[in-house]
Every structure is written in C-alpha cells, then in structure tokens.
Scaffold this motif. Structure first.
Motif, PDB file in Angstrom:
ATOM      1  N   LEU A   1       0.818  -1.208   0.000  1.00 55.84           N
ATOM      2  CA  LEU A   1       0.000   0.000   0.000  1.00 55.84           C
ATOM      3  C   LEU A   1       0.856   1.264   0.000  1.00 55.84           C
ATOM      4  N   SER A   2       1.995   1.222   0.683  1.00 57.88           N
ATOM      5  CA  SER A   2       2.852   2.409   0.759  1.00 57.88           C
ATOM      6  C   SER A   2       3.741   2.573  -0.472  1.00 57.88           C
ATOM      7  N   ARG A   3       3.916   1.510  -1.265  1.00 54.71           N
ATOM      8  CA  ARG A   3       4.819   1.584  -2.421  1.00 54.71           C
ATOM      9  C   ARG A   3       4.124   1.453  -3.769  1.00 54.71           C
ATOM     10  N   THR A   4       2.946   0.816  -3.785  1.00 51.95           N
ATOM     11  CA  THR A   4       2.251   0.626  -5.061  1.00 51.95           C
ATOM     12  C   THR A   4       0.797   1.095  -5.027  1.00 51.95           C
ATOM     13  N   SER A   5       0.348   1.655  -3.906  1.00 54.46           N
ATOM     14  CA  SER A   5      -1.040   2.118  -3.752  1.00 54.46           C
ATOM     15  C   SER A   5      -2.042   0.987  -3.986  1.00 54.46           C
TER      16      SER A   5
ATOM     17  N   ARG B   1      -5.288   1.480  -5.895  1.00 55.21           N
ATOM     18  CA  ARG B   1      -6.325   2.188  -5.145  1.00 55.21           C
ATOM     19  C   ARG B   1      -6.228   3.683  -5.438  1.00 55.21           C
ATOM     20  N   ILE B   2      -7.367   4.268  -5.767  1.00 60.05           N
ATOM     21  CA  ILE B   2      -7.435   5.695  -6.099  1.00 60.05           C
ATOM     22  C   ILE B   2      -8.276   6.382  -5.034  1.00 60.05           C
TER      23      ILE B   2
ATOM     24  N   HIS C   1     -17.633   1.064  -6.437  1.00 62.32           N
ATOM     25  CA  HIS C   1     -16.958   0.096  -5.574  1.00 62.32           C
ATOM     26  C   HIS C   1     -17.667  -1.244  -5.674  1.00 62.32           C
ATOM     27  N   HIS C   2     -16.903  -2.319  -5.768  1.00 63.11           N
ATOM     28  CA  HIS C   2     -17.512  -3.651  -5.737  1.00 63.11           C
ATOM     29  C   HIS C   2     -17.663  -4.140  -4.306  1.00 63.11           C
ATOM     30  N   SER C   3     -16.985  -3.470  -3.361  1.00 63.10           N
ATOM     31  CA  SER C   3     -17.034  -3.837  -1.946  1.00 63.10           C
ATOM     32  C   SER C   3     -17.346  -2.609  -1.108  1.00 63.10           C
ATOM     33  N   PRO C   4     -18.268  -2.715  -0.146  1.00 65.42           N
ATOM     34  CA  PRO C   4     -18.556  -1.558   0.719  1.00 65.42           C
ATOM     35  C   PRO C   4     -17.364  -1.147   1.578  1.00 65.42           C
ATOM     36  N   LEU C   5     -16.414  -2.071   1.804  1.00 66.40           N
ATOM     37  CA  LEU C   5     -15.239  -1.729   2.606  1.00 66.40           C
ATOM     38  C   LEU C   5     -14.352  -0.711   1.893  1.00 66.40           C
ATOM     39  N   LEU C   6     -14.309  -0.772   0.564  1.00 64.18           N
ATOM     40  CA  LEU C   6     -13.532   0.220  -0.190  1.00 64.18           C
ATOM     41  C   LEU C   6     -14.141   1.615  -0.012  1.00 64.18           C
ATOM     42  N   ARG C   7     -15.463   1.675  -0.010  1.00 61.53           N
ATOM     43  CA  ARG C   7     -16.132   2.963   0.196  1.00 61.53           C
ATOM     44  C   ARG C   7     -15.831   3.514   1.586  1.00 61.53           C
TER      45      ARG C   7
ATOM     46  N   LEU D   1     -11.035   1.190  -6.856  1.00 57.29           N
ATOM     47  CA  LEU D   1     -10.027   0.465  -7.625  1.00 57.29           C
ATOM     48  C   LEU D   1      -9.974   0.959  -9.060  1.00 57.29           C
ATOM     49  N   GLY D   2      -8.755   0.994  -9.601  1.00 59.64           N
ATOM     50  CA  GLY D   2      -8.546   1.346 -11.000  1.00 59.64           C
ATOM     51  C   GLY D   2      -7.382   0.547 -11.547  1.00 59.64           C
ATOM     52  N   ARG D   3      -7.239   0.535 -12.854  1.00 59.67           N
ATOM     53  CA  ARG D   3      -6.133  -0.193 -13.464  1.00 59.67           C
ATOM     54  C   ARG D   3      -4.864   0.657 -13.445  1.00 59.67           C
TER      55      ARG D   3
END
Length: 359
Positions: free
Chosen positions: A75-79, A91-92, A188-194, A200-202
């Motif tokens: 998460l700290s190096r590739t988001s 992750r955006i 979001h496909h997951s409520p946890l991301l919200r 999520l993005g490519r």
C-alpha cells in the motif's frame, strides 16, 4: 513482474475501472492463501509438535502479523494490496480527478493507508476469531457444558440464534454492492472500499514506468545517516521492508501452488483424497515418552488421566485414542489445543463421545 499481472478480460486499457471478474479474482487470491498456509502449518505441527506446535496454536496471530507487513509494504509503495497489485490494479483516493491522480508509486496517503490496512488485515482477523467463538459456543451448547437455567447459557443461545441472520445480512450487503457495480451504479464492488475512501482502477503506463524506476531512484537518493536514532530507524525500516519483500516474492512465486493446495484439500475432494491416500489404521502406542508436564496414565482403565476419578461421559480423542471425562478433556483441549498425554495438536472437533449399552 507483479505490475504486469494479466487481466482476465479484454477490456480497453483506457477504461480505468476494472471489470467484476478482475476484482473478484483479486479478492479470492488472499482468501485462498490462508487455508493453504494453514494446512502446511498443520502438517508441520503434527509431524513435530514440540518444535512447530506453537505455529498451529498461534497461526491466526502470526498470519495477521505477516499479512500486516505485506499489505503495508504494497500500500505504501504501489497504492494497492498484494492481490490488487498482482492483477495490475491500484487504489485511487475518492475525489481525485484524472489529472490530479497520484502515481501508484507515490503510495496511499497515511489516512487512507491505515483505513485500508484496518479493512484488509484487522477485520478478517476479527471475523475468523468470531467464527471460532461461535463454533466453540455451539459445542458447549450441544454437550450442555453449562446448566440449562444459567443466564450465561441463555445469552449464548440468543447470540447463536442471532448470528446466522447477522452473517446473512453482512454477506447480502456485499452481494448487493457487487450487483450495483456490475450494473454500473456504483464505483466500488465492496462496501469496505467505500468506507476506506478509495476505489479500484487499473495501472496506467505511467504507473508501471514509475514502479519500475522507483527501486533505482531509491538507491541513488540514499544518504548516509549520522545519529544513532536515525541508524536504528533506518535498520528497522530495512528489516521490515526485507521481510515484506521476501513475503511478496514468495507469494508471487508460490501463489498458484497455494491455490492448488487449497483446492486439493477442499471438502469436495476429501473423498477422492481418502481413496488415493488410504492407509491402514496404526496400532496403539507401545512405548510412550512422557513429557514433564504430561500426566501419567492411571493403572485402572476406568480412571480419567486428568481428574484421577472414575470417568464420567467417556470421550476419546481422535488424534491419540486416549479416553477422558468429557468435561475434563473439553476444557483442556480448548485451552491447550493438544492431547494431554501425547501432546499431538488437537481441536475440540476431535472429541468423540463413547456410548456403552448400559447408558
């Protein structure tokens, strides 16, 4: 390179939002890793309880710690989490426009990083512990460990009655969110991301180029540290980074092998495995090397080795074959996760009650 993970669909690269197949595949990746590693640890613990028994007893905590290091590193190096990065996702932060989006190599902001870690690592750990608690309470309720009129038993029964509905509502929440994502009604496909404030993005071409050049830039920009505190901090960061890098490299190489193990030892394949690996029943132990903390077997066969009284509610351990009082062995196994005599790793589900014609 994990950054070049293959996409499952043929969607255009310009389309930043990943398909449902990609996001579900990355979700299932880490879900498959845990049971596969758990089986490996179980085999080690059963082969040598003295040296590897602690790995089985503390598996949840050890796995959570390693998962924390791994996810923080990515998460700290590739988001992105490990599985998201493996499938070429990032992750955006919500609210970022296309022009103001950070490169994946910049990592997530601290606020969103720790929110992501909480939902990626701590929440699954709590869910596993809750499921084990529910299984333990069901065992107690089934064998009447507590008096029927006790307030504790009534509370446990109410909790066990409500848990399936709470779990169904939780799973339904995720299902509805995935349906909305498929229909294009949600980002979001997951409520946890919200809840974490990200989507999520490519990975874009710029992201991949930045991730490839980041290690080289880090080595060039290294400066010698002078103070002792800076040296200690630098050494700790290098150690944590080294552990996380080793975990990510090992998982990247062995992830398909771990998924194969998870499939091989799944419940659907148990009958096939038993037919292929059927072995004769081993004879009872002839000679037993007692540990200093293990009770000696009583001379009378009707006496429980734990309470040293005539056995009540005879129960045998499937892992060792020794017989005890149900209440005695239930509490011992739940506390120590081992057979009192042999020290073999044992769970509550390995208890088998014995019934004679008299009772």
């Amino acid at each position: 390179m994990a950054e070049h993970g293959a996409h499952i669909t043929t969607a255009s690269v310009a389309d930043v939002q990943p398909s449902i197949f990609e996001v579900v595949a990355q979700d299932s990746l880490m879900t498959a890793v845990r049971p596969a590693l758990q089986h490996v640890v179980k085999v080690l613990a059963e082969s040598n309880p003295t040296h590897y028994g602690f790995l089985w007893r503390w598996f949840d905590e050890i796995f959570t710690l390693l998962d924390l290091l791994l996810q923080q590193h990515y998460l700290s190096r590739t988001s992105a989490s490990f599985s998201e990065n493996f499938y070429g996702l990032k992750r955006i932060v919500m609210g970022d426009t296309h022009k103001s989006q950070r490169l994946a190599s910049a990592g997530l902001p601290k606020k969103h990083l720790w929110k992501s870690i909480m939902f990626l690592v701590l929440l699954p750990y709590m869910k596993v512990k809750l499921e084990k608690l529910v299984a333990s309470l069901r065992e107690e309720d089934e064998y009447f460990i507590h008096p029927p009129s006790s307030h504790r038993k009534r509370f446990y029964r109410a909790f066990l009655a409500a848990y399936p509905f709470v779990n169904m509502a939780w799973e339904g929440w995720f299902l509805v969110q995935q349906l909305r994502y498929i229909l294009g009604k949600a980002q979001h496909h997951s409520p946890l991301l919200r809840l974490a404030g990200v989507r999520l993005g490519r990975l874009t071409v710029q992201d991949i180029q930045a991730l490839e050049h980041k290690p080289a830039e880090a080595s060039v920009m290294q400066q010698p540290v002078r103070s002792v505190s800076e040296k200690i901090k630098s050494a700790l960061k290098k150690a944590v980074g080294g552990v996380a890098l080793s975990l990510s490299t090992g998982l990247s190489v062995g992830v398909f092998f771990l998924q194969f193990l998870d499939w091989w030892y799944s419940s659907e394949n148990q009958e096939t495995i038993k037919s292929l690996t059927a072995l004769p029943t081993p004879p009872p132990p002839v000679h037993l090397d007692y540990n200093s903390d293990s009770p000696l077997l009583p001379k009378m066969k009707t006496v429980c080795p734990l309470c040293r009284k005539t056995r009540v509610n005879d129960t045998v351990l499937a892992t060792s074959g020794y017989v005890f009082c149900y209440r005695c062995v239930f509490h011992y196994v739940r506390s120590h996760q081992a057979c009192p005599i042999t020290g073999y790793p044992t769970e509550v589900q390995h208890l088998i009650k014995l019934y004679s014609p008299e009772n």
